[in-house]
Design a protein around this motif. Structure first.
Motif, PDB file in Angstrom:
ATOM      1  N   MET A   1       0.848  -1.186   0.000  1.00  0.00           N
ATOM      2  CA  MET A   1       0.000   0.000   0.000  1.00  0.00           C
ATOM      3  C   MET A   1       0.891   1.245   0.000  1.00  0.00           C
ATOM      4  N   ASN A   2       0.702   2.135  -1.009  1.00  0.00           N
ATOM      5  CA  ASN A   2       1.562   3.307  -1.077  1.00  0.00           C
ATOM      6  C   ASN A   2       1.257   4.275   0.061  1.00  0.00           C
ATOM      7  N   ALA A   3       2.165   5.208   0.261  1.00  0.00           N
ATOM      8  CA  ALA A   3       2.086   6.085   1.430  1.00  0.00           C
ATOM      9  C   ALA A   3       0.829   6.950   1.418  1.00  0.00           C
ATOM     10  N   ARG A   4       0.454   7.461   0.252  1.00  0.00           N
ATOM     11  CA  ARG A   4      -0.725   8.336   0.180  1.00  0.00           C
ATOM     12  C   ARG A   4      -2.001   7.564   0.517  1.00  0.00           C
ATOM     13  N   LEU A   5      -2.134   6.355  -0.008  1.00  0.00           N
ATOM     14  CA  LEU A   5      -3.305   5.541   0.303  1.00  0.00           C
ATOM     15  C   LEU A   5      -3.324   5.167   1.781  1.00  0.00           C
ATOM     16  N   GLN A   6      -2.164   4.817   2.326  1.00  0.00           N
ATOM     17  CA  GLN A   6      -2.062   4.484   3.740  1.00  0.00           C
ATOM     18  C   GLN A   6      -2.469   5.673   4.604  1.00  0.00           C
ATOM     19  N   ARG A   7      -2.204   6.864   4.127  1.00  0.00           N
ATOM     20  CA  ARG A   7      -2.506   8.073   4.900  1.00  0.00           C
ATOM     21  C   ARG A   7      -3.993   8.412   4.878  1.00  0.00           C
ATOM     22  N   TRP A   8      -4.619   8.292   3.708  1.00  0.00           N
ATOM     23  CA  TRP A   8      -5.978   8.815   3.559  1.00  0.00           C
ATOM     24  C   TRP A   8      -7.079   7.765   3.580  1.00  0.00           C
ATOM     25  N   LEU A   9      -6.763   6.508   3.333  1.00  0.00           N
ATOM     26  CA  LEU A   9      -7.808   5.483   3.320  1.00  0.00           C
ATOM     27  C   LEU A   9      -8.509   5.350   4.674  1.00  0.00           C
ATOM     28  N   PRO A  10      -7.792   5.316   5.806  1.00  0.00           N
ATOM     29  CA  PRO A  10      -8.510   5.233   7.088  1.00  0.00           C
ATOM     30  C   PRO A  10      -9.454   6.408   7.315  1.00  0.00           C
ATOM     31  N   VAL A  11      -9.021   7.613   6.935  1.00  0.00           N
ATOM     32  CA  VAL A  11      -9.879   8.792   7.083  1.00  0.00           C
ATOM     33  C   VAL A  11     -11.107   8.661   6.189  1.00  0.00           C
ATOM     34  N   ALA A  12     -10.901   8.172   4.960  1.00  0.00           N
ATOM     35  CA  ALA A  12     -12.018   8.009   4.030  1.00  0.00           C
ATOM     36  C   ALA A  12     -13.035   7.007   4.555  1.00  0.00           C
ATOM     37  N   ILE A  13     -12.567   5.945   5.201  1.00  0.00           N
ATOM     38  CA  ILE A  13     -13.484   4.937   5.745  1.00  0.00           C
ATOM     39  C   ILE A  13     -14.365   5.559   6.834  1.00  0.00           C
ATOM     40  N   VAL A  14     -13.762   6.358   7.700  1.00  0.00           N
ATOM     41  CA  VAL A  14     -14.557   7.038   8.736  1.00  0.00           C
ATOM     42  C   VAL A  14     -15.583   7.963   8.086  1.00  0.00           C
ATOM     43  N   GLY A  15     -15.165   8.674   7.043  1.00  0.00           N
ATOM     44  CA  GLY A  15     -16.100   9.547   6.341  1.00  0.00           C
ATOM     45  C   GLY A  15     -17.271   8.788   5.745  1.00  0.00           C
ATOM     46  N   VAL A  16     -16.998   7.636   5.162  1.00  0.00           N
ATOM     47  CA  VAL A  16     -18.068   6.811   4.584  1.00  0.00           C
ATOM     48  C   VAL A  16     -19.037   6.349   5.672  1.00  0.00           C
ATOM     49  N   VAL A  17     -18.498   5.904   6.819  1.00  0.00           N
ATOM     50  CA  VAL A  17     -19.353   5.454   7.921  1.00  0.00           C
ATOM     51  C   VAL A  17     -20.265   6.586   8.388  1.00  0.00           C
ATOM     52  N   LEU A  18     -19.747   7.814   8.397  1.00  0.00           N
ATOM     53  CA  LEU A  18     -20.565   8.950   8.811  1.00  0.00           C
ATOM     54  C   LEU A  18     -21.611   9.341   7.760  1.00  0.00           C
ATOM     55  N   VAL A  19     -21.261   9.206   6.496  1.00  0.00           N
ATOM     56  CA  VAL A  19     -22.135   9.703   5.429  1.00  0.00           C
ATOM     57  C   VAL A  19     -23.239   8.709   5.077  1.00  0.00           C
ATOM     58  N   LEU A  20     -22.984   7.408   5.162  1.00  0.00           N
ATOM     59  CA  LEU A  20     -23.953   6.415   4.691  1.00  0.00           C
ATOM     60  C   LEU A  20     -25.360   6.606   5.271  1.00  0.00           C
ATOM     61  N   PRO A  21     -25.546   6.817   6.580  1.00  0.00           N
ATOM     62  CA  PRO A  21     -26.905   6.944   7.091  1.00  0.00           C
ATOM     63  C   PRO A  21     -27.469   8.364   7.014  1.00  0.00           C
ATOM     64  N   LEU A  22     -26.709   9.328   6.491  1.00  0.00           N
ATOM     65  CA  LEU A  22     -27.112  10.735   6.603  1.00  0.00           C
ATOM     66  C   LEU A  22     -28.439  11.016   5.906  1.00  0.00           C
ATOM     67  N   ARG A  23     -28.575  10.623   4.663  1.00  0.00           N
ATOM     68  CA  ARG A  23     -29.814  10.925   3.924  1.00  0.00           C
ATOM     69  C   ARG A  23     -31.014  10.272   4.598  1.00  0.00           C
ATOM     70  N   GLY A  24     -30.842   9.029   5.057  1.00  0.00           N
ATOM     71  CA  GLY A  24     -31.949   8.360   5.734  1.00  0.00           C
ATOM     72  C   GLY A  24     -32.342   9.077   7.018  1.00  0.00           C
ATOM     73  N   LEU A  25     -31.361   9.514   7.794  1.00  0.00           N
ATOM     74  CA  LEU A  25     -31.663  10.173   9.061  1.00  0.00           C
ATOM     75  C   LEU A  25     -32.234  11.576   8.870  1.00  0.00           C
ATOM     76  N   LEU A  26     -31.850  12.245   7.801  1.00  0.00           N
ATOM     77  CA  LEU A  26     -32.400  13.587   7.560  1.00  0.00           C
ATOM     78  C   LEU A  26     -33.901  13.545   7.339  1.00  0.00           C
ATOM     79  N   ARG A  27     -34.407  12.451   6.807  1.00  0.00           N
ATOM     80  CA  ARG A  27     -35.838  12.345   6.498  1.00  0.00           C
ATOM     81  C   ARG A  27     -36.578  11.378   7.419  1.00  0.00           C
ATOM     82  N   ALA A  28     -35.894  10.885   8.431  1.00  0.00           N
ATOM     83  CA  ALA A  28     -36.521   9.928   9.343  1.00  0.00           C
ATOM     84  C   ALA A  28     -37.174  10.654  10.513  1.00  0.00           C
ATOM     85  N   PRO A  29     -38.189  10.042  11.134  1.00  0.00           N
ATOM     86  CA  PRO A  29     -38.733  10.627  12.358  1.00  0.00           C
ATOM     87  C   PRO A  29     -37.679  10.625  13.461  1.00  0.00           C
ATOM     88  N   GLY A  30     -37.575  11.728  14.171  1.00  0.00           N
ATOM     89  CA  GLY A  30     -36.697  11.793  15.326  1.00  0.00           C
ATOM     90  C   GLY A  30     -37.503  11.582  16.591  1.00  0.00           C
TER      91      GLY A  30
END
Length: 429
Positions: A1-30
């Motif tokens: 794994m090259n250095a740039r991928l090693q640096r940013w892939l973990p951050v990208a995974i956290v971003g994906v985990v945060l973004v995946l439920p966003l649209r559903g939660l914006l329109r869901a009953p609270g």
């Protein structure tokens, strides 16, 4: 794994985990009551009303002031409130990442992802004070680790303006962190903390000492405890809280073997306590082994902060409060596990990282999947249009989501009558 991928892939995974439920939660009953008062109370502040004097408010005024400021700029709407709540959740997740970063990007990313999976689903995107306060408090621990004592004091004070009951977590974290600081730096920390808390003086002057004491101490601790207390430990065979029972009426299926939902709440409480004890023991031993290690001191400070949150889980052991508390220690668990394995065999780095990353996810999968992984997966499914039961209450440009079509139809039919009958100054109960 090259250095740039090693640096940013973990951050990208956290971003994906945060973004995946966003649209559903914006329109869901609270949660209708909680989200209702996070819409109404800040708007009342904008109109000149004062918390504890003009309306019941059990927590610090900071979250209402912050949300009122956002409403002032962007307008009062469900979208503004929910995106503010989402920003608070991002603040908490990134704080866990920042605390765990010295143990490696993958360890930090795993902890941040676990925190997101736990904290995002229970109350949706509602901008409640607890999540914002914990995020500010944890960032205060990050700041003091980086020797930015003035910023740490101000962030800690902001956390206490959101939730005064975070005082134990803030104080024990600061005390442990400040033990290695020179006297001058300790004084600067205290001065910054005191300056940051000065808005409480303004609030007390505006609301009146008696009203503040009644609203922030007497009411939540004594007058309202009867309706807010649940058995401790939770019942193994049945759900104690009404909200838990109601939530199970429309719970999505879970394909893997798991303990019954009531038992999972008991297991969750036991897991929470065990993880906090583990963090404290590992942090204490690490500091004893090397008192000069910044990494060891960081672990002990984070462990102490986590221990200071436990009272919130003990005072009401339902799934929401357990999620609010356990999002931090379970998110910090990977760094403590790696600390243990690195001490035993630092040469096997890849194994140490793998065990640290996998353990908290396996604990959630085996012990409490219904209230963590399942709810997160359901919110993500709603993002893509599956299992969505959300109906819109609309009044002018205001919208509110609710989960029962019959109730929504009734309210939408009622609102024109309310407009026709109401006079300026009238109130609707």
């Amino acid at each position: 794994m090259n250095a740039r991928l090693q640096r940013w892939l973990p951050v990208a995974i956290v971003g994906v985990v945060l973004v995946l439920p966003l649209r559903g939660l914006l329109r869901a009953p609270g949660p209708p009551m909680e989200e209702g008062f996070m819409l109404v109370f800040p708007e009342r502040v904008l109109h000149g009303d004062i918390p504890n004097k003009d309306f019941l408010h059990l927590y610090g005024p900071g979250s209402l002031w912050a949300l009122a400021s956002v409403f002032k700029v962007f307008g009062t709407s469900l979208w503004t409130e929910r995106l503010t709540g989402y920003a608070q959740q991002i603040g908490l997740v990134t704080a866990v990442f920042a605390i765990a970063r010295p143990w490696g990007r993958w360890v930090a990313a795993a902890g941040a992802a676990v925190t997101a999976i736990i904290i995002v689903p229970p109350i949706g995107l509602t901008a409640l004070a607890w999540v914002g306060g914990v995020a500010l408090g944890l960032w205060a621990m990050v700041a003091i680790r980086r020797d930015r004592v003035v910023l740490a004091g101000l962030l800690g004070a902001a956390a206490l303006l959101f939730r005064l009951d975070l005082v134990v977590a803030i104080v024990v974290g600061f005390v442990i962190a400040a033990r290695v600081l020179p006297r001058e730096r300790r004084l600067r920390l205290l001065m910054a903390l005191g300056a940051g808390l000065s808005p409480y003086v303004v609030h007390i002057a505006m609301a009146g000492p008696g009203n503040v004491w009644q609203g922030m101490v007497i009411d939540p601790i004594f007058n309202l405890r009867g309706g807010r207390r649940l058995p401790l430990p939770p019942s193994w065979s049945h759900l104690d809280g009404f909200l838990q029972r109601a939530g199970q009426l429309n719970a999505p299926p879970w394909p893997l073997p798991a303990a019954p939902s009531p038992a999972q709440i008991s297991l969750w409480l036991g897991l929470l306590v065990a993880v906090v004890v583990f963090l404290v023991v590992v942090g204490w031993r690490s500091v004893r082994r090397d008192p000069t290690s910044t990494r060891a001191r960081t672990l002990l400070v984070a462990a102490a902060f986590s221990a200071g949150l436990l009272g919130q889980a003990f005072q009401r052991a339902d799934t929401t409060h357990l999620a609010w508390v356990s999002a931090v220690p379970l998110g910090l668990l990977p760094m403590a596990i790696r600390e243990v394995f690195d001490h035993r065999d630092v040469q096997r780095e890849r194994r140490n990282v793998l065990v640290a990353v996998a353990t908290p996810l396996l604990l959630l999968l085996v012990l409490v999947p219904h209230f963590t992984l399942r709810t997160y997966a359901d919110a993500t499914a709603q993002t893509f249009g599956f299992h969505r039961e959300s109906y819109t209450i609309r009044h002018g440009d205001r919208v509110f989501y609710y989960g029962r079509r019959d109730a929504v139809d009734a309210v939408n039919a009622m609102l024109p009558d309310v407009d026709r009958l109401a006079k300026p100054g009238d109130r609707l109960f």
